[in-house]
Design a protein around this motif. Structure first.
Motif, mmCIF file in Angstrom:
data_model
loop_
_atom_site.group_PDB
_atom_site.id
_atom_site.type_symbol
_atom_site.label_atom_id
_atom_site.label_comp_id
_atom_site.label_asym_id
_atom_site.label_seq_id
_atom_site.Cartn_x
_atom_site.Cartn_y
_atom_site.Cartn_z
ATOM 1 N N ALA A 32 0.830 -1.209 0.000
ATOM 2 C CA ALA A 32 0.000 0.000 0.000
ATOM 3 C C ALA A 32 0.861 1.254 0.000
ATOM 4 N N HIS B 117 2.165 1.737 -3.413
ATOM 5 C CA HIS B 117 1.028 2.095 -4.268
ATOM 6 C C HIS B 117 0.712 3.588 -4.134
ATOM 7 N N ALA C 146 -3.955 8.697 -2.283
ATOM 8 C CA ALA C 146 -5.016 7.703 -2.491
ATOM 9 C C ALA C 146 -6.095 8.351 -3.347
ATOM 10 N N LEU D 172 -6.741 0.125 -4.914
ATOM 11 C CA LEU D 172 -5.861 -0.677 -4.064
ATOM 12 C C LEU D 172 -6.432 -2.069 -3.855
ATOM 13 N N ARG E 150 -5.604 -4.207 -6.706
ATOM 14 C CA ARG E 150 -4.194 -4.607 -6.712
ATOM 15 C C ARG E 150 -3.955 -5.747 -5.714
ATOM 16 N N GLY F 89 -5.021 -7.332 3.059
ATOM 17 C CA GLY F 89 -5.386 -5.927 3.035
ATOM 18 C C GLY F 89 -6.578 -5.633 3.931
ATOM 19 N N ASP G 149 -11.696 0.613 -1.246
ATOM 20 C CA ASP G 149 -10.561 1.165 -0.523
ATOM 21 C C ASP G 149 -11.018 2.005 0.668
#
Length: 605
Positions: A115, A118, A154, A161, A164, A174, A191
């Motif tokens: 994360a 990302h 974000a 996310l 992903r 996650g 997310d």
């Protein structure tokens, strides 16, 4: 990470003689086994295997170590691969042995790492991160500082996310980290952080463990700040934001500046006030103070807004600070300023002037709660005492509490006993006594085996390589195989496998971290001075090992009646003693520092 006790179990279960016999022809020589060394060409055997001690050594090329190091050296395996291979051979299931909590921490680490990368990548995408970068520039945050703190973005998309995570088979991880949430209806996840400038919260070693998100560019985007929930990685009562960036400056100054916001901390670092930290919660806890003590920050300055919110923060933080006896001062900003805006306007010099003018915590607290002091009315004094009750209740009986009441009495113009009587109603009751043994309803849990602290010289060896990995090439005697503390060996294995210092230290025990931290502070910053110290440490460890072996030989041979009555085993030990003394001389001759002085003498035994 493989649990340390499991690595020890593998070493105890492996028959080192059988293992090495597959590659070296060994013959019994008393209590030991002897053969030609597999690591260098020799005609006369000088390679010994000692089953009693579970190690091998060669007097010719100086190779030595345990079963794991033999597999590493002979078969070219990494430390972790060598442990796994030997574990399979002796029937130890490392996966089953791994603590479920440790597995979950590893999953959370992987999810949080992904994360962080990302968010970071999206911030620097030309179109996607434009609004977030504009916001950073409006707050005076340079690109360099944004990179140093690992800031990210974000986007508004619902599941970028989550998608992903799904692609990499990490969706459940996650969710455990609180980074993605299940949809209320239908399948899939969305997310947790969206339309937010992302601030990674890092462990002192630099690894991200959680996030704070500041909404950007959305009218109704929920609360201004949104923070990760607590997890096995992240305990906000033991985490201070900015510790990874401030560690060196904290030790240099022996002081810390505490602020309440992420961007207040970042803004102070931007202008050069690099010992600034921010709370990740509204409360200051014993855990935070322990983190500061470990970082050697003995003096604290609260840098707060000069308004009612600032005063409320002082009252909220005063209790734990006074209870801990932490020397604390209060620096108040001009009305309407926060640390970030003040630092941008006045620069480092202005901030330093403000910090120098800071008042002691009790002086500030008494003066603001009862400005008139002795001249105040009875009602004003009682109202001030009422506000002080939440502070006093946190200070345990003892010298600090008595001194606090004495200072209050002097400011109020009352007797200490009167002050104590007024505040006693909120004093916490003493803990109840433990029940007698015959009333116990359950047997107490067995005490865990205390972890053995790492030897100082071994901690210095590992800390030097963590500082400059190139030094491993200077380890001509392969001291890395001589490390006796398994926790240090695990740290070294991770650090030299390309995973980096922060990852190597992240999962190790507090005892090992503390030892490496102390060693780190003893060593020079780098260059010839550090290399010289490293050579002395290698020399120290090797000479200690030789000394231990010589003591063993002396004890085993001191009862020998006469030269004509020597057993074969005794002859071998006496021959080994001669070889060890020769090896000792070679070490003393070869391991000489290259002329640079050491910061602290590290003399071998």
């Amino acid at each position: 990470m493989i649990p340390e006790h499991k690595i020890q179990e593998v070493l105890e279960r492996v028959d080192i003689v059988t293992l090495i016999s597959r590659h070296v022809e060994l013959k019994k020589a008393g209590r030991e086994f002897k053969g030609r060394c597999p690591f260098h060409q020799e005609k006369t055997p000088s390679f010994y295997v000692v089953p009693e001690k579970r190690f091998y050594f060669c007097h010719g090329c100086r190779a030595s170590g345990d079963a794991v190091s033999f597999v590493q050296r002979y078969l070219g395996k990494t430390f972790l691969d060598a442990v796994r291979d030997l574990a399979r051979e002796v029937g130890i299931d490392l996966e089953a042995a791994q603590d479920p909590g440790m597995r979950e921490r590893q999953e959370l680490k992987s999810a949080t790492d992904m994360a962080a990368e990302h968010f970071r990548a999206l911030l620097w995408q030309e179109d996607e991160g434009r609004a977030a970068r504009a916001y950073l520039h409006s707050r005076g945050v340079s690109d360099e500082v944004a990179h140093a703190f690992g800031l990210g973005w974000a986007p508004h998309a619902w599941s970028l996310l989550a998608d992903r995570f799904q692609k990499h088979g990490m969706l459940e991880w996650g969710m455990k980290a609180g980074l993605v949430l299940k949809r209320n209806s239908g399948d899939g996840c969305f997310d947790f952080f969206r339309s937010r400038l992302m601030v990674p919260i890092r462990a002192p070693e630099g690894r991200p463990i959680a996030f704070g998100g500041r909404v950007v560019g959305v009218e109704d985007g929920g609360p201004k700040y949104l923070n990760s929930r607590e997890s096995r990685l992240y305990n906000k009562s033991e985490t201070l934001f900015g510790m990874d960036q401030a560690r060196d400056e904290l030790r240099k100054r022996k002081a810390a500046v505490l602020v309440e916001g992420y961007f207040d901390c970042i803004g102070l670092h931007q202008v050069g006030v690099k010992h600034a930290l921010a709370l990740c919660s509204t409360n200051l806890t014993a855990g935070h103070l322990q983190v500061l003590r470990r970082a050697e920050a003995r003096d604290l300055v609260l840098l707060l807004d000069g308004d009612a919110a600032g005063l409320a923060a002082v009252e909220r933080l005063a209790g734990p600070l006074l209870a801990a006896g932490a020397p604390t001062r209060v620096a108040l900003l001009p009305q309407g300023d926060d640390p970030d805006t003040f630092a941008r306007r006045e620069g480092a010099e202005g901030v330093e002037r403000l910090l120098e003018a800071a008042q002691p915590l009790t002086t500030y607290l008494f003066a603001t709660l009862l400005p008139q002091g002795r001249a105040a009315t009875f009602e004003e004094k009682m109202a001030a005492l009422e506000r002080l009750k939440p502070v006093a209740v946190q200070v345990p009986p003892g010298l600090v509490r008595s001194a606090l009441f004495g200072s209050l009495a002097d400011h109020f113009g009352w007797q200490p006993a009167q002050i104590e009587t007024s505040l006693r109603a909120k004093t916490p009751p003493p803990a109840p006594p433990a029940p007698p043994a015959h009333e116990a309803t359950a047997r107490p849990a067995p005490r865990p085996v205390a972890e053995r602290p790492p030897p100082e010289s071994e901690a210095l060896y590992v800390a030097a390589i963590l500082r400059e990995p190139r030094l491993l090439a200077r380890d001509t005697f392969r001291v890395c195989d001589e490390l006796s503390h398994m926790g240090l060996r695990v740290v070294l294995a991770h650090a030299t496998s390309g995973r980096g210092t922060s990852d190597a230290l992240f999962e190790t025990s507090e005892l090992v971290k503390k030892a490496i931290d102390a060693a780190w502070r003893r060593l020079s910053e780098g260059g010839l001075a550090l290399e010289s110290e490293f050579i002395l440490v290698c020399r120290d460890i090797m000479l200690r090992r030789i000394a231990e072996r010589l003591v063993y030989i002396k004890r085993a041979t001191e009862q020998t009646p006469g030269a004509f009555d020597l057993t074969e085993e005794t002859r071998q030990l006496l021959a080994e003693r001669i070889e060890l003394l020769a090896l000792k001389k070679r070490i003393e001759d070869e391991l000489r520092p290259s002329g640079a002085g050491t910061k602290a003498p590290m003399q071998p035994v």
